[in-house]
Design an enzyme around this catalytic site. Structure first.
Site, short mmCIF file in Angstrom:
data_model
loop_
_atom_site.label_atom_id
_atom_site.label_comp_id
_atom_site.label_asym_id
_atom_site.label_seq_id
_atom_site.Cartn_x
_atom_site.Cartn_y
_atom_site.Cartn_z
N ASN A 61 9.66 -33.65 -14.86
CA ASN A 61 10.27 -34.22 -13.65
C ASN A 61 10.34 -33.15 -12.57
O ASN A 61 10.55 -31.96 -12.84
CB ASN A 61 11.65 -34.82 -13.94
CG ASN A 61 12.64 -33.88 -14.57
OD1 ASN A 61 12.28 -32.99 -15.31
ND2 ASN A 61 13.91 -34.07 -14.26
N GLU A 74 7.44 -38.78 -16.88
CA GLU A 74 6.46 -39.74 -17.41
C GLU A 74 5.39 -40.04 -16.36
O GLU A 74 4.20 -40.10 -16.65
CB GLU A 74 7.15 -41.04 -17.81
CG GLU A 74 8.10 -40.92 -18.97
CD GLU A 74 9.53 -40.56 -18.56
OE1 GLU A 74 9.71 -39.83 -17.57
OE2 GLU A 74 10.45 -41.01 -19.25
N CYS A 111 12.93 -44.64 -17.37
CA CYS A 111 13.54 -45.48 -16.34
C CYS A 111 12.65 -46.69 -16.06
O CYS A 111 11.48 -46.75 -16.48
CB CYS A 111 13.80 -44.68 -15.07
SG CYS A 111 12.32 -44.42 -14.07
N1 THU Z 1 14.02 -38.55 -15.55
C1 THU Z 1 12.77 -38.42 -16.09
O1 THU Z 1 11.98 -37.56 -15.71
N2 THU Z 1 12.44 -39.28 -17.09
C2 THU Z 1 13.28 -40.19 -17.65
O2 THU Z 1 12.88 -40.87 -18.58
C3 THU Z 1 14.64 -40.33 -17.14
C4 THU Z 1 14.97 -39.56 -15.92
C5 THU Z 1 14.42 -37.57 -14.53
C6 THU Z 1 14.57 -38.08 -13.12
C7 THU Z 1 15.53 -37.05 -12.55
O3 THU Z 1 14.80 -35.92 -12.15
C8 THU Z 1 16.38 -36.65 -13.73
O4 THU Z 1 15.66 -37.02 -14.90
C9 THU Z 1 17.74 -37.29 -13.75
O5 THU Z 1 17.65 -38.67 -13.61
#
Ligand code: THU
Length: 161
Positions: A61, A74, A111
């Site tokens: 992320n 993802e 998400c």
């Molecule tokens: N996030 C992801 O990268 N993948 C997930 O499956 C859930 C959430 C990230 C988005 C944001 O940078 C942080 O986690 C908190 O929501």
């Protein structure tokens, strides 16, 4: 009126029940969390995708001060895989997440936006993407995105004529 029941069967694995290949993919997803850029949430997510030919690509992320401009691990990973190896469908996607303290105990759950992108990727390549959701206590295996996104909108209703 009649109830409509949607049933999904996921599989939960203890670490030593996983194949070595799956363990390696999950270890890569865990390791790459170190490259997450998450100064706002401090929630570091890593993903590792195994392509049909065995190539593994990873992503994390990447956040932004303008929050919606960030992107989840993802989608980073799938977009990178499809941009770099457009002829190689993603076979398995492993996901892991940690806070500043440790990897989370519960399985990470993608998400809604990521589920939608996984769906589009499955439809594009006509192949389900197996998803491994890491938790410190066990790993959940999902055979394809429709198990996480029933009643999905995949564009098949669009008038493309
Ligand atoms: N996030 C992801 O990268 N993948 C997930 O499956 C859930 C959430 C990230 C988005 C944001 O940078 C942080 O986690 C908190 O929501």
């Amino acid at each position: 009126m009649k109830p409509v029941t949607i049933t999904n069967v996921l599989h939960e694995y203890q670490w030593d029940e996983l194949s070595e290949k799956d363990q390696i993919l999950i270890e890569k997803a865990k390791a790459v969390t170190a490259n997450s850029y998450a100064p706002y949430s401090r929630f570091a997510v890593g993903a590792a995708a195994e392509l049909n030919d065995g190539t593994i690509v990873t992503g994390t992320n990447q956040e932004n001060a303008a929050y919606p401009s960030g992107i989840c691990a993802e989608r980073t990973t799938l977009f990178y895989a499809n941009s770099t190896f457009p002829d190689q469908p993603v076979r398995t996607l492993a996901i892991a997440a940690r806070t500043s303290k440790d990897f989370i105990a519960e399985h990470i759950a993608p998400c809604g936006a990521c589920r939608q992108v996984i769906l589009e990727t499955e439809r594009r390549y006509k192949q389900p993407i197996r998803i491994l959701l890491y938790g410190k206590d066990s790993v959940l295996e999902v055979k394809g995105i429709t198990d996480l996104l029933p009643l999905c909108f995949d564009g098949s209703s669009l008038d493309m004529g």
